[in-house]
Design a protein around this motif. Structure first.
Motif, PDB file in Angstrom:
ATOM      1  N   PRO A  33       0.792  -1.241   0.000  1.00  0.00           N
ATOM      2  CA  PRO A  33       0.000   0.000   0.000  1.00  0.00           C
ATOM      3  C   PRO A  33       0.822   1.288   0.000  1.00  0.00           C
ATOM      4  O   PRO A  33       0.469   2.238  -0.713  1.00  0.00           O
ATOM      5  N   ALA A  34       1.901   1.345   0.731  1.00  0.00           N
ATOM      6  CA  ALA A  34       2.691   2.581   0.810  1.00  0.00           C
ATOM      7  C   ALA A  34       3.396   2.933  -0.498  1.00  0.00           C
ATOM      8  O   ALA A  34       3.842   4.066  -0.673  1.00  0.00           O
ATOM      9  N   ARG A  35       3.464   1.981  -1.447  1.00  0.00           N
ATOM     10  CA  ARG A  35       4.177   2.230  -2.709  1.00  0.00           C
ATOM     11  C   ARG A  35       3.265   2.150  -3.927  1.00  0.00           C
ATOM     12  O   ARG A  35       3.728   1.997  -5.046  1.00  0.00           O
ATOM     13  N   ARG A  36       1.953   2.273  -3.697  1.00  0.00           N
ATOM     14  CA  ARG A  36       0.995   2.257  -4.811  1.00  0.00           C
ATOM     15  C   ARG A  36       0.878   3.641  -5.424  1.00  0.00           C
ATOM     16  O   ARG A  36       1.185   4.643  -4.801  1.00  0.00           O
ATOM     17  N   GLY A  37       0.374   3.658  -6.639  1.00  0.00           N
ATOM     18  CA  GLY A  37       0.111   4.914  -7.317  1.00  0.00           C
ATOM     19  C   GLY A  37       1.138   5.223  -8.394  1.00  0.00           C
ATOM     20  O   GLY A  37       2.264   4.728  -8.377  1.00  0.00           O
ATOM     21  N   ARG A  38       0.716   6.040  -9.335  1.00  0.00           N
ATOM     22  CA  ARG A  38       1.542   6.375 -10.493  1.00  0.00           C
ATOM     23  C   ARG A  38       2.874   7.006 -10.081  1.00  0.00           C
ATOM     24  O   ARG A  38       3.918   6.685 -10.628  1.00  0.00           O
ATOM     25  N   ASP A  39       2.843   7.907  -9.113  1.00  0.00           N
ATOM     26  CA  ASP A  39       4.069   8.602  -8.713  1.00  0.00           C
ATOM     27  C   ASP A  39       5.102   7.673  -8.103  1.00  0.00           C
ATOM     28  O   ASP A  39       6.309   7.911  -8.231  1.00  0.00           O
ATOM     29  N   ALA A  40       4.666   6.627  -7.454  1.00  0.00           N
ATOM     30  CA  ALA A  40       5.608   5.688  -6.831  1.00  0.00           C
ATOM     31  C   ALA A  40       6.389   4.909  -7.883  1.00  0.00           C
ATOM     32  O   ALA A  40       7.538   4.547  -7.667  1.00  0.00           O
ATOM     33  N   GLY A  41       5.753   4.602  -9.005  1.00  0.00           N
ATOM     34  CA  GLY A  41       6.434   3.938 -10.111  1.00  0.00           C
ATOM     35  C   GLY A  41       6.679   2.456  -9.972  1.00  0.00           C
ATOM     36  O   GLY A  41       7.242   1.834 -10.868  1.00  0.00           O
ATOM     37  N   VAL A  42       6.256   1.853  -8.866  1.00  0.00           N
ATOM     38  CA  VAL A  42       6.538   0.439  -8.632  1.00  0.00           C
ATOM     39  C   VAL A  42       5.783  -0.447  -9.621  1.00  0.00           C
ATOM     40  O   VAL A  42       6.370  -1.345 -10.245  1.00  0.00           O
ATOM     41  N   THR A  43       4.507  -0.194  -9.777  1.00  0.00           N
ATOM     42  CA  THR A  43       3.699  -1.037 -10.669  1.00  0.00           C
ATOM     43  C   THR A  43       4.210  -0.935 -12.102  1.00  0.00           C
ATOM     44  O   THR A  43       4.345  -1.952 -12.792  1.00  0.00           O
ATOM     45  N   ASP A  44       4.509   0.275 -12.540  1.00  0.00           N
ATOM     46  CA  ASP A  44       5.028   0.442 -13.899  1.00  0.00           C
ATOM     47  C   ASP A  44       6.371  -0.258 -14.073  1.00  0.00           C
ATOM     48  O   ASP A  44       6.611  -0.903 -15.105  1.00  0.00           O
ATOM     49  N   ALA A  45       7.256  -0.162 -13.092  1.00  0.00           N
ATOM     50  CA  ALA A  45       8.560  -0.823 -13.195  1.00  0.00           C
ATOM     51  C   ALA A  45       8.396  -2.334 -13.310  1.00  0.00           C
ATOM     52  O   ALA A  45       9.060  -2.983 -14.137  1.00  0.00           O
ATOM     53  N   LEU A  46       7.520  -2.904 -12.505  1.00  0.00           N
ATOM     54  CA  LEU A  46       7.273  -4.344 -12.583  1.00  0.00           C
ATOM     55  C   LEU A  46       6.663  -4.721 -13.929  1.00  0.00           C
ATOM     56  O   LEU A  46       7.127  -5.659 -14.586  1.00  0.00           O
ATOM     57  N   LEU A  47       5.622  -4.005 -14.340  1.00  0.00           N
ATOM     58  CA  LEU A  47       4.960  -4.349 -15.601  1.00  0.00           C
ATOM     59  C   LEU A  47       5.893  -4.165 -16.791  1.00  0.00           C
ATOM     60  O   LEU A  47       5.853  -4.952 -17.739  1.00  0.00           O
ATOM     61  N   ASP A  48       6.745  -3.160 -16.764  1.00  0.00           N
ATOM     62  CA  ASP A  48       7.722  -2.996 -17.845  1.00  0.00           C
ATOM     63  C   ASP A  48       8.585  -4.245 -17.974  1.00  0.00           C
ATOM     64  O   ASP A  48       8.863  -4.712 -19.087  1.00  0.00           O
ATOM     65  N   ASN A  49       9.016  -4.813 -16.847  1.00  0.00           N
ATOM     66  CA  ASN A  49       9.815  -6.043 -16.879  1.00  0.00           C
ATOM     67  C   ASN A  49       9.012  -7.230 -17.391  1.00  0.00           C
ATOM     68  O   ASN A  49       9.528  -8.050 -18.147  1.00  0.00           O
ATOM     69  N   VAL A  50       7.753  -7.321 -16.996  1.00  0.00           N
ATOM     70  CA  VAL A  50       6.886  -8.405 -17.475  1.00  0.00           C
ATOM     71  C   VAL A  50       6.714  -8.310 -18.989  1.00  0.00           C
ATOM     72  O   VAL A  50       6.823  -9.317 -19.704  1.00  0.00           O
ATOM     73  N   ILE A  51       6.441  -7.109 -19.489  1.00  0.00           N
ATOM     74  CA  ILE A  51       6.257  -6.925 -20.928  1.00  0.00           C
ATOM     75  C   ILE A  51       7.550  -7.245 -21.679  1.00  0.00           C
ATOM     76  O   ILE A  51       7.528  -7.942 -22.704  1.00  0.00           O
ATOM     77  N   GLU A  52       8.674  -6.764 -21.171  1.00  0.00           N
ATOM     78  CA  GLU A  52       9.963  -7.043 -21.818  1.00  0.00           C
ATOM     79  C   GLU A  52      10.229  -8.550 -21.860  1.00  0.00           C
ATOM     80  O   GLU A  52      10.638  -9.093 -22.893  1.00  0.00           O
ATOM     81  N   TRP A  53       9.997  -9.248 -20.737  1.00  0.00           N
ATOM     82  CA  TRP A  53      10.199 -10.699 -20.702  1.00  0.00           C
ATOM     83  C   TRP A  53       9.270 -11.390 -21.701  1.00  0.00           C
ATOM     84  O   TRP A  53       9.698 -12.282 -22.443  1.00  0.00           O
ATOM     85  N   SER A  54       8.015 -10.978 -21.727  1.00  0.00           N
ATOM     86  CA  SER A  54       7.025 -11.609 -22.605  1.00  0.00           C
ATOM     87  C   SER A  54       7.395 -11.419 -24.071  1.00  0.00           C
ATOM     88  O   SER A  54       7.291 -12.352 -24.871  1.00  0.00           O
ATOM     89  N   ARG A  55       7.807 -10.218 -24.424  1.00  0.00           N
ATOM     90  CA  ARG A  55       8.209  -9.956 -25.815  1.00  0.00           C
ATOM     91  C   ARG A  55       9.447 -10.746 -26.215  1.00  0.00           C
ATOM     92  O   ARG A  55       9.624 -11.058 -27.395  1.00  0.00           O
TER      93      ARG A  55
END
Length: 174
Positions: free
Chosen positions: A94-116
């Protein structure tokens, strides 16, 4: 903006930390997962070790986001089946949620890169609970669209998990 995170693959020796984060996930957002907190708490150390090893098998990877001090603040797991990659077990503390925190985007970027990078994978799919509009909005922002398919939610068959997909070929997707 909060401090950046480091994203890396979970390795088998991470099983105690994997267990701790999974229990946090299930306590925080129970409707997002196909397992209950009580079920996970009953697992043995050997079960958790097996889960950590499974995440490191060919055709799958579990990513963890770590703060500068090594604290685990999020995770995403992806595996492939034929020409589709599937995103599961998504969580950000919870303390690291939200667009400004960047955690979700960083994780998803890695998932997309791995998938591609997986030969022949053309699409990344996930299921989101029908009563999780925040997650649905996030995935839409990242280019996922509803497929129109759904499945009954495993822990309450009167509710639905909705399928979303992101094309990974032809320059489509973030």
């Amino acid at each position: 903006m909060t401090s950046p995170v480091r994203v890396r693959a979970i390795v088998p020796d991470d099983w105690p930390r994997l267990r701790a984060l999974r229990l946090e996930m299930l306590a925080d957002t129970p409707l997002a997962y196909l397992e209950t907190l009580a079920t996970a708490e009953a697992l043995t150390d050997a079960d958790w070790q097996a889960r950590a090893r499974r995440n490191a098998q060919p055709g799958s990877v579990a990513f963890v986001a770590e703060d500068e001090d090594g604290t685990w603040v999020g995770t995403m797991t992806v595996f492939r089946r034929d020409d589709v990659a599937f995103l599961v077990s998504v969580y950000v503390t919870p303390a690291r949620r939200g667009r400004d925190a960047g955690v979700t985007d960083a994780l998803l970027d890695n998932v997309i890169e791995w998938s591609r990078a997986q030969d022949g994978v053309t699409e990344l799919r996930l299921e989101v609970h029908e009563h999780n509009p925040r997650a649905t909005a996030y995935y839409r922002r990242r280019g996922f669209e509803m497929t129109g398919r759904s499945t009954p939610y495993a822990l309450d068959r009167t509710q639905l998990d909705l399928e979303m997909a992101l094309p990974l070929v032809g320059g489509v997707g973030p």
